[in-house]
Design an enzyme around this catalytic site. Structure first.
Site, short mmCIF file in Angstrom:
data_model
loop_
_atom_site.label_atom_id
_atom_site.label_comp_id
_atom_site.label_asym_id
_atom_site.label_seq_id
_atom_site.Cartn_x
_atom_site.Cartn_y
_atom_site.Cartn_z
N TYR A 53 0.86 -1.15 0.18
CA TYR A 53 0.05 -0.06 0.06
C TYR A 53 0.79 1.17 -0.01
O TYR A 53 1.90 1.23 0.41
CB TYR A 53 -0.77 0.11 1.25
CG TYR A 53 -1.95 1.21 1.05
CD1 TYR A 53 -2.91 0.94 0.12
CD2 TYR A 53 -2.15 2.14 1.92
CE1 TYR A 53 -3.91 1.85 -0.04
CE2 TYR A 53 -3.45 2.74 1.74
CZ TYR A 53 -4.12 2.91 0.81
OH TYR A 53 -5.21 3.76 0.74
N ASN A 150 -18.74 -5.35 -8.67
CA ASN A 150 -18.93 -6.11 -7.41
C ASN A 150 -18.42 -6.07 -6.33
O ASN A 150 -18.56 -6.43 -5.45
CB ASN A 150 -19.06 -7.75 -7.99
CG ASN A 150 -17.46 -8.30 -8.46
OD1 ASN A 150 -16.96 -7.47 -9.16
ND2 ASN A 150 -17.08 -9.39 -8.02
N SER A 151 -17.52 -4.99 -6.34
CA SER A 151 -16.69 -4.54 -5.09
C SER A 151 -17.48 -3.71 -4.11
O SER A 151 -18.52 -3.25 -4.43
CB SER A 151 -15.14 -3.78 -5.41
OG SER A 151 -15.67 -2.70 -5.98
N GLY A 152 -16.83 -3.45 -2.93
CA GLY A 152 -17.30 -2.69 -2.14
C GLY A 152 -17.81 -1.04 -2.79
O GLY A 152 -18.77 -0.61 -2.60
N PHE A 262 -7.02 8.55 -8.20
CA PHE A 262 -7.48 9.15 -6.83
C PHE A 262 -7.22 8.34 -5.58
O PHE A 262 -7.10 7.03 -5.57
CB PHE A 262 -9.09 8.82 -6.96
CG PHE A 262 -9.96 9.23 -5.70
CD1 PHE A 262 -10.07 10.57 -5.69
CD2 PHE A 262 -10.33 8.66 -5.01
CE1 PHE A 262 -10.89 11.09 -4.59
CE2 PHE A 262 -10.85 8.82 -3.66
CZ PHE A 262 -11.19 10.20 -3.58
#
Length: 325
Positions: A53, A150-152, A262
């Site tokens: 990350y 289909n993700s959050g 983003f």
């Protein structure tokens, strides 16, 4: 009391984290003791465990960046907060635990609503909300295309778009994900592939598609770019494929498509307190009223953290993984 702690990072995220005993000191002036009610496991959390990350906390660390809790105790000098209240936990405070101590002024009181839905307030809904608003001036009836539908984030984007009167083209990577996205209210659901631009034109009747949202990277980025109308904007916020974004010359040069990135953490660093208050105020009301919600695939206790992280890291699941101590 337990906490989910990791002292190293590695390629298999569930291997580096363990549930260990938690000891907390008595609260001091300005503080509150909070029992954690629910905390999600996001893709960014998994990438933090693997070291991939963009922002990594010092080790050792407690996992979890968002969640909600119930106030158990407040210091004598604290006003505006009392035991029994549901509160939004501070971003990045390590929410994968049963209890925590926080500065009372950092806790945001929440209305009465499902704590599991409120627990997902801080990351995915703002990401979807801001990507729909910050890059293109969209009007009711306009089309938006996204992959990882289909993700959050994908689920929230469909719901927020519908509230605004926008229409969504929703791209998934497997046929088995189509039904769930259709049930969310996606206007069109398509399986990714090189012929995606042709199928998008058929689905929209040739209407312009001004905004694309990419969470996958690799060739999927190029597929979305090729679906955009001239001067369209493609926003990337993830790389589920593990590959860098690819965009062909025909999109960049001949149709003037722009690729932008983003990152929610950057937006929070740059946004004014008033902008943040306005954002959360609107999202809290939408969640509390039931207009905005996310699918939950499974819930786990902190003691099951290894299983929970493994489930969150798996590709084929339908909904979010939550820790519910």
């Amino acid at each position: 009391m337990l906490k989910a702690e990791y002292q190293a990072r590695g390629p298999v995220p569930q291997d580096v984290i363990d549930a260990v005993p938690l000891e907390l000191p008595p609260i001091t002036a300005g503080q509150a003791l909070v029992r954690v009610l629910a905390a999600p496991i996001n893709p960014s959390d998994v990438l933090t465990l693997t070291g991939e990350y963009g922002m990594l906390p010092p080790l050792p660390a407690i996992g979890g960046n968002e969640g909600v809790g119930e106030v158990l105790e407040v210091a004598a000098d604290v006003t505006g907060l009392e035991p029994g209240q549901t509160v939004l936990l501070p971003v990045g405070c390590g929410t994968w635990r049963t209890h925590l101590i926080a500065e009372a002024q950092q806790l945001i009181p929440l209305p009465s609503a499902d704590p599991k839905q409120l627990a997902m307030l801080t990351v995915n809904p703002p990401t979807a909300y801001l990507m729909l608003r910050e890059f293109v001036d969209l009007q009711p009836g306009d089309w938006v295309i996204q992959n990882a539908a289909n993700s959050g984030v994908g689920s929230y984007l469909i719901q927020l778009a519908k509230i605004r009167g926008l229409k969504t083209l929703n791209v998934v990577r497997r046929e088995s994900a189509v039904a769930a996205v259709e049930a969310e209210g996606g206007d069109r659901v398509l399986v990714d592939g090189p012929d995606l631009p042709r199928r998008v034109r058929e689905a929209t009747g040739g209407a312009p598609v001004k905004l694309g949202i990419d969470a996958v990277g690799g060739a999927s980025t190029d597929h979305l770019a090729a679906c955009l109308s001239e001067g369209g904007v493609l926003v990337n916020y993830g790389r589920m494929s593990g590959e860098p974004c690819q965009v062909g010359v025909s999109s960049l040069v001949f149709r003037d498509v722009t690729l932008k990135g983003f990152w929610l953490a950057r937006w929070f660093r740059q946004a004014s307190p008033q902008q943040q208050k306005q954002l959360f105020g609107e999202l809290i009301q939408l969640i509390a009223s039931g207009q905005l919600k996310a699918r939950i695939a499974a819930t786990y206790d902190i003691s099951q953290i290894k299983d929970a992280v493994a489930a969150a890291a798996a590709g084929a699941r339908d909904g979010k993984i939550l820790l519910v101590p």
